[in-house]
Structures are given as C-alpha cells and as structure tokens.
Write a protein that holds these residues in place. Structure first.
Motif, PDB file in Angstrom:
ATOM      1  N   ASN A  73       0.739  -1.156   0.012  1.00 17.75           N
ATOM      2  CA  ASN A  73       0.098   0.084   0.087  1.00 17.75           C
ATOM      3  C   ASN A  73       0.952   1.201   0.159  1.00 17.75           C
ATOM      4  OD1 ASN A  73      -2.130  -1.806  -0.008  1.00 17.75           O
ATOM      5  ND2 ASN A  73      -2.728  -1.451   1.944  1.00 17.75           N
ATOM      6  N   VAL A  74       1.950   1.035   0.594  1.00 14.17           N
ATOM      7  CA  VAL A  74       2.735   2.554   0.704  1.00 14.17           C
ATOM      8  C   VAL A  74       3.969   2.334  -0.268  1.00 14.17           C
ATOM      9  CG1 VAL A  74       4.448   3.966   1.942  1.00 14.17           C
ATOM     10  CG2 VAL A  74       2.534   2.784   3.042  1.00 14.17           C
ATOM     11  N   MET A  75       4.771   1.380  -0.770  1.00 15.54           N
ATOM     12  CA  MET A  75       5.620   1.313  -1.426  1.00 15.54           C
ATOM     13  C   MET A  75       5.168   1.116  -2.813  1.00 15.54           C
ATOM     14  SD  MET A  75       8.270   2.254   0.008  1.00 15.54           S
ATOM     15  CE  MET A  75       9.530   2.260  -1.627  1.00 15.54           C
ATOM     16  N   GLY A  76       3.948   0.185  -2.954  1.00 10.82           N
ATOM     17  CA  GLY A  76       3.530   0.040  -4.467  1.00 10.82           C
ATOM     18  C   GLY A  76       3.221   1.426  -4.918  1.00 10.82           C
ATOM     19  N   THR A  77       2.459   2.314  -4.125  1.00 10.83           N
ATOM     20  CA  THR A  77       1.880   3.589  -4.492  1.00 10.83           C
ATOM     21  C   THR A  77       3.200   4.618  -4.872  1.00 10.83           C
ATOM     22  OG1 THR A  77       0.192   3.534  -3.015  1.00 10.83           O
ATOM     23  CG2 THR A  77       1.057   5.615  -3.713  1.00 10.83           C
ATOM     24  N   VAL A  78       4.464   4.285  -4.122  1.00 11.77           N
ATOM     25  CA  VAL A  78       5.664   5.119  -4.316  1.00 11.77           C
ATOM     26  C   VAL A  78       6.302   4.636  -5.697  1.00 11.77           C
ATOM     27  CG1 VAL A  78       8.044   5.365  -3.636  1.00 11.77           C
ATOM     28  CG2 VAL A  78       6.223   5.670  -2.095  1.00 11.77           C
TER      29      VAL A  78
ATOM     30  N   LEU B  45       4.899   3.321  -8.125  1.00 13.00           N
ATOM     31  CA  LEU B  45       3.902   3.907  -9.365  1.00 13.00           C
ATOM     32  C   LEU B  45       4.298   5.249  -9.425  1.00 13.00           C
ATOM     33  CD1 LEU B  45       1.510   3.540 -11.356  1.00 13.00           C
ATOM     34  CD2 LEU B  45      -0.060   4.228  -9.290  1.00 13.00           C
ATOM     35  N   LEU B  46       4.155   6.292  -8.521  1.00 12.09           N
ATOM     36  CA  LEU B  46       4.436   7.587  -8.631  1.00 12.09           C
ATOM     37  C   LEU B  46       6.026   7.659  -9.244  1.00 12.09           C
ATOM     38  CD1 LEU B  46       3.028   8.831  -5.410  1.00 12.09           C
ATOM     39  CD2 LEU B  46       2.043   8.961  -7.801  1.00 12.09           C
ATOM     40  N   GLU B  47       6.902   6.955  -8.746  1.00 10.25           N
ATOM     41  CA  GLU B  47       8.144   7.278  -9.272  1.00 10.25           C
ATOM     42  C   GLU B  47       8.364   7.014 -10.808  1.00 10.25           C
ATOM     43  OE1 GLU B  47      12.297   8.021  -9.453  1.00 10.25           O
ATOM     44  OE2 GLU B  47      10.842   8.353  -7.981  1.00 10.25           O
ATOM     45  N   ALA B  48       7.751   5.723 -11.221  1.00  3.78           N
ATOM     46  CA  ALA B  48       7.564   5.576 -12.737  1.00  3.78           C
ATOM     47  C   ALA B  48       6.875   6.308 -13.482  1.00  3.78           C
ATOM     48  CB  ALA B  48       7.117   3.915 -12.730  1.00  3.78           C
ATOM     49  N   ALA B  49       5.776   7.079 -12.798  1.00  8.31           N
ATOM     50  CA  ALA B  49       4.948   8.024 -13.795  1.00  8.31           C
ATOM     51  C   ALA B  49       5.689   9.187 -13.968  1.00  8.31           C
ATOM     52  CB  ALA B  49       3.591   8.156 -13.134  1.00  8.31           C
ATOM     53  N   ARG B  50       7.021   9.570 -13.234  1.00  9.96           N
ATOM     54  CA  ARG B  50       7.523  10.781 -13.181  1.00  9.96           C
ATOM     55  C   ARG B  50       8.059  11.226 -14.579  1.00  9.96           C
ATOM     56  NH1 ARG B  50      11.885  11.318  -8.952  1.00  9.96           N
ATOM     57  NH2 ARG B  50      12.331  13.244 -10.278  1.00  9.96           N
TER      58      ARG B  50
ATOM     59  N   SER C 109      -5.429   0.599   7.769  1.00  6.92           N
ATOM     60  CA  SER C 109      -5.560   1.766   8.030  1.00  6.92           C
ATOM     61  C   SER C 109      -4.346   2.715   8.111  1.00  6.92           C
ATOM     62  CB  SER C 109      -6.482   2.098   9.015  1.00  6.92           C
ATOM     63  OG  SER C 109      -7.647   1.276   9.064  1.00  6.92           O
ATOM     64  N   GLY C 110      -3.364   2.388   8.887  1.00  5.03           N
ATOM     65  CA  GLY C 110      -1.995   3.062   8.694  1.00  5.03           C
ATOM     66  C   GLY C 110      -1.319   3.062   7.614  1.00  5.03           C
ATOM     67  N   SER C 111      -1.229   1.926   6.835  1.00  2.00           N
ATOM     68  CA  SER C 111      -0.778   1.942   5.561  1.00  2.00           C
ATOM     69  C   SER C 111      -1.289   2.888   4.583  1.00  2.00           C
ATOM     70  CB  SER C 111      -0.542   0.544   4.867  1.00  2.00           C
ATOM     71  OG  SER C 111      -1.954   0.155   4.486  1.00  2.00           O
ATOM     72  N   LYS C 112      -2.608   2.955   4.334  1.00  2.00           N
ATOM     73  CA  LYS C 112      -3.248   3.852   3.430  1.00  2.00           C
ATOM     74  C   LYS C 112      -3.246   5.300   4.116  1.00  2.00           C
ATOM     75  CE  LYS C 112      -5.550   1.522   0.334  1.00  2.00           C
ATOM     76  NZ  LYS C 112      -5.059   1.813  -1.117  1.00  2.00           N
ATOM     77  N   ALA C 113      -3.139   5.721   5.426  1.00  2.49           N
ATOM     78  CA  ALA C 113      -2.856   6.933   5.561  1.00  2.49           C
ATOM     79  C   ALA C 113      -1.416   7.272   5.290  1.00  2.49           C
ATOM     80  CB  ALA C 113      -3.029   7.095   7.248  1.00  2.49           C
ATOM     81  N   ALA C 114      -0.428   6.320   5.386  1.00  4.41           N
ATOM     82  CA  ALA C 114       0.958   6.526   5.001  1.00  4.41           C
ATOM     83  C   ALA C 114       1.008   6.813   3.403  1.00  4.41           C
ATOM     84  CB  ALA C 114       1.740   5.471   5.482  1.00  4.41           C
ATOM     85  N   SER C 115       0.131   6.100   2.610  1.00  2.00           N
ATOM     86  CA  SER C 115       0.155   6.363   1.196  1.00  2.00           C
ATOM     87  C   SER C 115      -0.280   7.764   1.035  1.00  2.00           C
ATOM     88  CB  SER C 115      -0.655   5.114   0.518  1.00  2.00           C
ATOM     89  OG  SER C 115      -2.031   5.176   0.622  1.00  2.00           O
ATOM     90  N   GLU C 116      -1.087   8.260   1.841  1.00  2.00           N
ATOM     91  CA  GLU C 116      -1.510   9.414   1.340  1.00  2.00           C
ATOM     92  C   GLU C 116      -0.611  10.655   1.622  1.00  2.00           C
ATOM     93  OE1 GLU C 116      -4.834  11.270   1.219  1.00  2.00           O
ATOM     94  OE2 GLU C 116      -6.179   9.733   1.265  1.00  2.00           O
ATOM     95  N   ILE C 117       0.291  10.621   2.438  1.00  2.00           N
ATOM     96  CA  ILE C 117       1.628  11.317   2.759  1.00  2.00           C
ATOM     97  C   ILE C 117       2.677  11.162   1.712  1.00  2.00           C
ATOM     98  CG2 ILE C 117       3.408  11.716   4.417  1.00  2.00           C
ATOM     99  CD1 ILE C 117       1.599  10.874   6.791  1.00  2.00           C
ATOM    100  N   ALA C 118       2.982   9.751   1.269  1.00  2.00           N
ATOM    101  CA  ALA C 118       3.621   9.570   0.171  1.00  2.00           C
ATOM    102  C   ALA C 118       2.954  10.145  -1.192  1.00  2.00           C
ATOM    103  CB  ALA C 118       3.821   8.142  -0.029  1.00  2.00           C
ATOM    104  N   THR C 119       1.949  10.132  -1.343  1.00  3.29           N
ATOM    105  CA  THR C 119       1.246  10.875  -2.428  1.00  3.29           C
ATOM    106  C   THR C 119       1.303  12.417  -2.386  1.00  3.29           C
ATOM    107  OG1 THR C 119      -0.184   9.226  -2.760  1.00  3.29           O
ATOM    108  CG2 THR C 119      -0.849  11.150  -3.724  1.00  3.29           C
TER     109      THR C 119
END
Length: 356
Positions: free
Chosen positions: A110-115, A117-122, A161-171
C-alpha cells in the motif's frame, strides 16, 4: 442528483488502471470502456475463485499486465507502453483482518506500491492527472461518530488503515516535490465502504453472506452494531471519474475528497445490512452475533462528510444506502440463479446512468 461522467471527455482518453482485476477495478474498466476510454490494466491475478474479473473476461481492456505493483521495471514498461493521460491507482492490499496477519506486506503493497507507481510516472509525457484511491479508514478515528472531513487528522488503529494513511502522505510528497512543477494534478480519493455485485473477497460482509447462503450455512457477524458509510460501487466510481475529469482540466484545487452517503441518512449497522441483504435474496435471517469472541480490534463507528465533493464536483450519492444494499443483493441473487455476470454489471451501469 449527482452529475455523471462526461462521455465526450473520456472518449479516446488513455487510462492506466491499477487493480483492474479486483472487484472495484473490474466495474471501473467496464464502465470506462463504455465511456470510450482506452484502458490499460495492471494488477495481480485475482485471489478468489470465482472473481468478477474472471467472470467478465477481458471486457473493457485495451491491454493488461499481470504483475506486482512493487515490480518497478515491469511497471515502468507497462506505463511507457500505455503513455496514459490519466492514472487511476486502485491496486492495494484492501483487507483489515489480513493486515493484522500480514502487516509488513500490507505496508509494502500500500505504501511502496504507491511510491513505485508515482516514481515510474515521473517520466511520462502525456500524463495530466493521477488519482490515488485510499479509504475512509485513513482518519484518526476517535469513535465519536462524527462525520470526518478532509482536513481531519490522519491515523490508523490497524495496519491496513495506517498503511493507507501513509500512502496519502507519500502521494502528497510526490505531488509537491515533482508533479506540481510538471503541471500534473495529483490527488487522493477516500471512499466509503463499497457494496456491489461481484465482490468475492474473503472476510467481507456481503460476499460472506453470499457464500453462507450458497453453502446453506449460518453466518457469523463479528460486530453487528458497527456502522459504516455504505455506498454502491457505481456511486463511488462516479466520484472517482468526476474527480479525474476535474484534475485533468485543472478545474479543482482539492488534494483529497471524501466519497460516501449523505450524513443526513440514518446509519445502517452491520447486522441490519446483513438481514437486509438476506431478505432481498429471499432468505430468512441466518446470522449469529459473535461479538463476544476475542478478535482483532475494528472501529465501531465510521462516517464521512462528502460535502466538499458536492461543492467541487457536484457529486453526491445517487443511490441511498438502502438502495445500494438492494442493488448488490439483487445482483448476487440473479447471479446465483445463473444470470450472466457481465450482463448484470452492464445492466446496472446502464440503469445507474439513465436514472434507474
């Protein structure tokens, strides 16, 4: 009644959809394709048998990659081949109770998967908008029963819940550090508890009801008095699609939005939802209260305030919670009577968009 997606907008848009093999992802790709979008899916194979993805086949997909969201090279290759206008990120480990058993994997996905994705999208050229889907559970829940708004503090009493909150911060970090300078609009969507046909996930209320009904078993309900912001999958997706439209055009400054039923509606506890689904499927009450048993902690009360989505997008739930329950129950009842799953999905999309 809420606005609906603009078919002229979506026609020909290239959409990179992660989590396309999941319950919400399958509904999303079918609806997006009917709007004229070219959808590239990226996800793991569905973990259940049956799955809506399997029942629907490749409907709604221009291309797909079956791979882990944390696989950077494969993800980068798939994104490059798609060259998307919009990324809709729905891939996740979405189950609270599994997160207690697999906390490290839950945070990693949930966190590093999002990271990843965002890194690859740059490096993408055509990209204009990214919407990261999180959850209503990102808020630090004090069990007060009040309706959470977007500016409330994030938190998490369980690993999911914590992992999703952390993914919000990473985003937010990637948005402010990289994408804002490129003119790519990035936001998060916090959806309420979603109901709808074709969800066969483990340890979720409506699929558990269906499995128990098919097996002729009594269903155990862990917390029958708990309340959640129940909404139909089409209402939730309608909000996501409208948010993507607004992000693409730069018509909205919101960096996160809640999507859920109106706070004016009476909250429906888990036990009543279970009884309502069983009644709509022609079953008697066949569940028992197991709340006295020892189990991982789950929040008793959770509610969202979607007023900001109404203000920014003219979005509101088109179905009441009672109607959402009925639509989901009727889908499963017809499916278990051998109606075609894809036809049921398309029929409900058409009914939803035509005002029932």
């Amino acid at each position: 009644m809420s606005r609906l997606p603009d078919q002229l907008f979506w026609s020909g848009k290239r959409v990179f959809l992660t989590g396309h093999t999941g319950f919400k992802g399958t509904w999303a790709r079918i609806w997006l394709s009917r709007l004229g979008a070219e959808v590239t899916g990226y996800a793991l194979s569905p973990p259940t048998m049956p799955s809506l993805h399997g029942l629907a086949g490749s409907t709604g997909l221009t291309a797909e990659t079956i791979a882990d969201i944390r696989d950077g090279p494969t993800l980068t290759k798939a994104l490059g081949a798609c060259d998307p206008d919009i990324i809709l990120h729905m891939a996740a480990q979405p189950l609270v109770r599994r997160s207690y058993l697999e906390p490290v994997d839950t945070f990693d996905v949930n966190v590093m998967g999002t990271v990843r994705l965002l890194e690859a999208a740059r490096s993408l050229d055509a990209l204009k908008a990214i919407l990261v889907v999180t959850t209503d559970k990102v808020y630090s829940n004090d069990e007060s029963g009040r309706h959470f708004v977007e500016r409330d503090r994030l938190g998490g009493h369980d690993p999911y819940s914590g992992s999703k909150a952390a993914s919000e911060i990473a985003t937010a970090t990637y948005r402010d550090s990289f994408f804002r300078l490129k003119g790519v609009h990035v936001a998060t969507a916090r959806g309420g508890n979603v109901l709808g046909g074709g969800d066969f996930s483990e340890d979720r209320l409506v699929p558990d009801i269906v499995r128990a009904a098919i097996a002729g078993e009594i269903l155990d309900i862990r917390n029958p008095l708990a309340t959640r912001p129940w909404q139909h999958v089409l209402d939730c997706l309608n909000g996501y699609f409208l948010f993507c439209e607004a992000l693409y055009s730069g018509a909205v400054s919101a960096e996160s939005l809640n999507f859920g039923p109106s706070p004016d509606e009476a909250q429906i506890p888990v036990g009543l939802l279970a009884s309502s689904v069983q009644a709509a499927m022609g079953l008697g009450r066949t569940w028992r209260d197991t709340s006295a048993e020892d189990k991982p902690r789950e929040m008793h009360a959770l509610s969202l305030d979607p007023a900001e989505a109404n203000r920014c997008l003219s979005w509101r739930a088109r179905l009441t919670q009672a109607e959402a329950i009925d639509w989901a129950a009727r889908w499963y009842d017809q499916w278990r009577r051998d109606e075609n799953a894809l036809s049921l999905v398309v029929g409900q999309i058409d009914a939803f968009t035509k005002g029932f």
